[in-house]
Design an enzyme around this catalytic site. Structure first.
Site, mmCIF file in Angstrom:
data_model
loop_
_atom_site.group_PDB
_atom_site.id
_atom_site.type_symbol
_atom_site.label_atom_id
_atom_site.label_comp_id
_atom_site.label_asym_id
_atom_site.label_seq_id
_atom_site.Cartn_x
_atom_site.Cartn_y
_atom_site.Cartn_z
ATOM 1 N N GLY A 47 0.827 -1.199 0.000
ATOM 2 C CA GLY A 47 0.000 0.000 0.000
ATOM 3 C C GLY A 47 0.860 1.248 0.000
ATOM 4 N N HIS A 48 1.903 1.229 -0.853
ATOM 5 C CA HIS A 48 2.792 2.374 -0.950
ATOM 6 C C HIS A 48 3.608 2.306 -2.243
ATOM 7 C CE1 HIS A 48 5.454 -0.670 0.885
ATOM 8 N NE2 HIS A 48 6.372 -0.097 0.116
ATOM 9 N N ALA A 49 4.287 3.407 -2.526
ATOM 10 C CA ALA A 49 5.287 3.479 -3.587
ATOM 11 C C ALA A 49 6.544 4.048 -2.956
ATOM 12 C CB ALA A 49 4.811 4.382 -4.729
ATOM 13 N N ARG A 94 2.508 -0.518 -4.949
ATOM 14 C CA ARG A 94 2.360 -1.967 -4.813
ATOM 15 C C ARG A 94 1.536 -2.330 -3.591
ATOM 16 N NH1 ARG A 94 7.848 -1.974 -3.358
ATOM 17 N NH2 ARG A 94 7.856 -0.317 -4.886
#
Length: 131
Positions: A47-49, A94
């Site tokens: 839940g991040h880039a 992702r």
């Protein structure tokens, strides 16, 4: 999308297989190694880039799905072989989900941990991808 699957050298033996990752196996120098385990099947991780970090994700045991978004394209990849890694370059959102029982996700990272280089808000991520 610049993410790609990377085959990891596998040495087969009747006593068990051996997978080898050496300096030329992946497109970055490893600075950090961590792994996820005991993830409930209904949970998701990621839940991040990342602004700087490149990563290689490997399903050492079991399976899980990786959903990636580069701002224009969204794809889903199942990882379920310990000799195949998923290379994720910088700037890719992702999420990991659908973890099987007993799964272990190994992550090789190009940077040391730095909270400031994470984008954890999807709307901000989308804004960063606009021209």
């Amino acid at each position: 999308m610049k993410a790609k699957l990377i085959n990891i050298t596998k040495i087969e033996d009747s006593r068990g297989n051996l997978a080898v990752i050496e300096k030329d196996s992946i497109p970055f120098k490893i600075k950090r190694v961590y792994y996820l385990y005991d993830v409930p099947s209904n949970a998701y991780r990621g839940g991040h880039a990342n602004k700087k970090q490149e990563s290689l994700l490997i399903a050492l045991s079991g399976s899980f799905e990786v959903v990636m978004d580069d701002g224009t394209e969204r794809i889903r990849i199942m990882l379920n072989k310990p000799n195949v890694g998923l290379y994720i370059p910088t700037g890719i959102w992702r999420e990991m989900e659908n973890f099987s029982s007993g799964s272990v996700c190994l992550v090789l990272a190009s940077t040391n941990y730095d909270e400031q280089e994470y984008i954890r808000d999807y709307n901000l991520f989308k804004l960063s991808k606009q021209p």
